[in-house]
Design a protein around this motif. Structure first.
Motif, PDB file in Angstrom:
ATOM      1  N   ALA A  19       0.842  -1.197   0.000  1.00 13.53           N
ATOM      2  CA  ALA A  19       0.000   0.000   0.000  1.00 13.53           C
ATOM      3  C   ALA A  19       0.880   1.252   0.000  1.00 13.53           C
ATOM      4  N   PRO A  20       0.525   2.226  -0.823  1.00 13.33           N
ATOM      5  CA  PRO A  20       1.321   3.454  -0.856  1.00 13.33           C
ATOM      6  C   PRO A  20       1.156   4.230   0.443  1.00 13.33           C
ATOM      7  N   PRO A  21       2.152   5.056   0.774  1.00 11.26           N
ATOM      8  CA  PRO A  21       2.020   5.886   1.972  1.00 11.26           C
ATOM      9  C   PRO A  21       0.841   6.843   1.814  1.00 11.26           C
ATOM     10  N   PRO A  22       0.272   7.294   2.930  1.00 15.87           N
ATOM     11  CA  PRO A  22      -0.868   8.196   2.842  1.00 15.87           C
ATOM     12  C   PRO A  22      -0.474   9.539   2.213  1.00 15.87           C
ATOM     13  N   ASP A  23      -1.429  10.139   1.531  1.00 16.93           N
ATOM     14  CA  ASP A  23      -1.192  11.434   0.902  1.00 16.93           C
ATOM     15  C   ASP A  23      -1.341  12.569   1.902  1.00 16.93           C
ATOM     16  N   TRP A  24      -0.569  13.609   1.658  1.00 19.53           N
ATOM     17  CA  TRP A  24      -0.615  14.828   2.445  1.00 19.53           C
ATOM     18  C   TRP A  24      -0.876  15.995   1.497  1.00 19.53           C
ATOM     19  N   VAL A  25      -1.555  17.009   1.984  1.00 17.26           N
ATOM     20  CA  VAL A  25      -1.873  18.190   1.195  1.00 17.26           C
ATOM     21  C   VAL A  25      -1.058  19.360   1.735  1.00 17.26           C
ATOM     22  N   VAL A  26      -0.324  20.025   0.849  1.00 13.78           N
ATOM     23  CA  VAL A  26       0.474  21.180   1.247  1.00 13.78           C
ATOM     24  C   VAL A  26      -0.452  22.349   1.583  1.00 13.78           C
ATOM     25  N   VAL A  27      -0.186  22.985   2.720  1.00 14.01           N
ATOM     26  CA  VAL A  27      -0.923  24.190   3.124  1.00 14.01           C
ATOM     27  C   VAL A  27      -0.138  25.368   2.541  1.00 14.01           C
ATOM     28  N   ARG A  28      -0.544  25.821   1.364  1.00 13.72           N
ATOM     29  CA  ARG A  28       0.226  26.817   0.611  1.00 13.72           C
ATOM     30  C   ARG A  28       0.414  28.131   1.368  1.00 13.72           C
ATOM     31  N   GLU A  29      -0.630  28.607   2.040  1.00 12.72           N
ATOM     32  CA  GLU A  29      -0.525  29.905   2.726  1.00 12.72           C
ATOM     33  C   GLU A  29       0.460  29.873   3.895  1.00 12.72           C
ATOM     34  N   ALA A  30       0.886  28.689   4.320  1.00 11.88           N
ATOM     35  CA  ALA A  30       1.849  28.561   5.418  1.00 11.88           C
ATOM     36  C   ALA A  30       3.184  27.991   4.926  1.00 11.88           C
ATOM     37  N   SER A  31       3.405  27.976   3.600  1.00 14.64           N
ATOM     38  CA  SER A  31       4.589  27.349   3.017  1.00 14.64           C
ATOM     39  C   SER A  31       5.313  28.318   2.087  1.00 14.64           C
ATOM     40  N   THR A  32       6.649  28.180   2.004  1.00  8.11           N
ATOM     41  CA  THR A  32       7.425  29.061   1.141  1.00  8.11           C
ATOM     42  C   THR A  32       8.565  28.306   0.467  1.00  8.11           C
ATOM     43  N   ILE A  33       8.931  28.781  -0.724  1.00  6.30           N
ATOM     44  CA  ILE A  33      10.128  28.344  -1.424  1.00  6.30           C
ATOM     45  C   ILE A  33      10.886  29.615  -1.784  1.00  6.30           C
ATOM     46  N   ASP A  34      12.036  29.817  -1.125  1.00  5.66           N
ATOM     47  CA  ASP A  34      12.838  31.028  -1.292  1.00  5.66           C
ATOM     48  C   ASP A  34      14.198  30.679  -1.854  1.00  5.66           C
ATOM     49  N   LEU A  35      14.866  31.683  -2.416  1.00  9.16           N
ATOM     50  CA  LEU A  35      16.240  31.490  -2.858  1.00  9.16           C
ATOM     51  C   LEU A  35      17.076  32.715  -2.514  1.00  9.16           C
ATOM     52  N   THR A  36      18.382  32.484  -2.420  1.00 10.67           N
ATOM     53  CA  THR A  36      19.343  33.548  -2.173  1.00 10.67           C
ATOM     54  C   THR A  36      20.520  33.332  -3.108  1.00 10.67           C
ATOM     55  N   VAL A  37      20.973  34.425  -3.713  1.00  9.18           N
ATOM     56  CA  VAL A  37      22.136  34.375  -4.596  1.00  9.18           C
ATOM     57  C   VAL A  37      22.968  35.631  -4.370  1.00  9.18           C
ATOM     58  N   ARG A  38      24.277  35.498  -4.471  1.00  8.32           N
ATOM     59  CA  ARG A  38      25.169  36.659  -4.343  1.00  8.32           C
ATOM     60  C   ARG A  38      25.366  37.261  -5.725  1.00  8.32           C
ATOM     61  N   ALA A  39      25.234  38.576  -5.791  1.00 10.57           N
ATOM     62  CA  ALA A  39      25.450  39.294  -7.052  1.00 10.57           C
ATOM     63  C   ALA A  39      25.675  40.762  -6.747  1.00 10.57           C
ATOM     64  N   LEU A  40      26.498  41.391  -7.570  1.00 10.01           N
ATOM     65  CA  LEU A  40      26.735  42.828  -7.449  1.00 10.01           C
ATOM     66  C   LEU A  40      27.145  43.220  -6.035  1.00 10.01           C
ATOM     67  N   GLY A  41      27.939  42.366  -5.378  1.00 10.20           N
ATOM     68  CA  GLY A  41      28.464  42.680  -4.062  1.00 10.20           C
ATOM     69  C   GLY A  41      27.532  42.456  -2.890  1.00 10.20           C
ATOM     70  N   GLY A  42      26.382  41.866  -3.098  1.00  6.01           N
ATOM     71  CA  GLY A  42      25.451  41.632  -1.989  1.00  6.01           C
ATOM     72  C   GLY A  42      24.652  40.353  -2.186  1.00  6.01           C
ATOM     73  N   SER A  43      23.831  40.032  -1.190  1.00  4.65           N
ATOM     74  CA  SER A  43      22.922  38.884  -1.275  1.00  4.65           C
ATOM     75  C   SER A  43      21.566  39.364  -1.757  1.00  4.65           C
ATOM     76  N   HIS A  44      20.993  38.601  -2.671  1.00  9.90           N
ATOM     77  CA  HIS A  44      19.686  38.949  -3.217  1.00  9.90           C
ATOM     78  C   HIS A  44      18.732  37.780  -2.977  1.00  9.90           C
ATOM     79  N   HIS A  45      17.550  38.123  -2.474  1.00 13.55           N
ATOM     80  CA  HIS A  45      16.570  37.113  -2.087  1.00 13.55           C
ATOM     81  C   HIS A  45      15.382  37.137  -3.043  1.00 13.55           C
ATOM     82  N   GLY A  46      14.819  35.960  -3.259  1.00 16.27           N
ATOM     83  CA  GLY A  46      13.638  35.840  -4.090  1.00 16.27           C
ATOM     84  C   GLY A  46      12.709  34.788  -3.529  1.00 16.27           C
TER      85      GLY A  46
END
Length: 184
Positions: A19-46
């Protein structure tokens, strides 16, 4: 009759074990996917604003966990619209030609307590690369909260490999994920 009961019992055990593991539903309003990259002498977030995730997880058997997260690459928002246009433009993510970033979790290995090692594959701009990273996963009743981060070399995905941006933008991009989910 007894033989038939044994066969039915064995078949039931096989079905339960498969039997497959049970499914879970992502709570989007409480979840984030962020990134950070260095450019032009500083850190930039998205932050990616448009994505969806499908998760199959059994807290009693985490090694069977599977998850897919599909991100709309053009939904990346940096601190300024100029940075957003550059990041999503042809020299970097090229979202017009490569609209989707895909994350495939292949397994979770328990490290003790709420710590795990995740093995996954990331696909961007038609290139798939493996990534292994630590994460924290806390399950309380029918709720789960996951946090983790990994670092990618953007050039392995053909991002910003030509022109001036290759010298101006750091090769390492750190992706931070904070997901909350509820049992379906």
């Amino acid at each position: 009759m007894r033989r038939r009961a044994v066969i039915v019992g064995l078949a039931a055990l096989v079905l339960i074990a498969a039997a497959p593991p049970p499914d879970w539903v992502v709570v989007r309003e409480a979840s984030t996917i962020d990134l950070t990259v260095r450019a032009l002498g500083g850190s930039h977030h998205g932050r990616f604003e448009d994505w969806r995730g499908d998760i199959a997880f059994d807290p009693e058997a985490p090694e069977g966990t599977r998850a897919t997260v599909v991100v709309q690459a053009a939904s990346l928002r940096m601190r300024s619209s100029a940075l957003t246009r550059r990041a999503t433009g042809p020299a970097m993510l090229d979202t017009a030609r490569h609209p989707v970033i895909r994350f495939q979790l292949r397994s979770l290995e328990p490290l003790g307590g709420e710590r795990y090692s995740a093995r996954a594959e990331i696909t961007m701009k038609g290139r798939t690369r493996p990534v292994t990273f630590p994460l924290d996963l806390r399950v309380t009743g029918d709720r789960a909260h996951l946090t983790g981060a990994f670092t990618l070399d953007r050039t392995q995905f053909g991002i910003g490999t030509t022109g001036a941006w290759n010298r101006i933008v750091g090769r390492e991009v750190t992706v931070r994920v904070a997901l909350q989910a509820r049992r379906a």
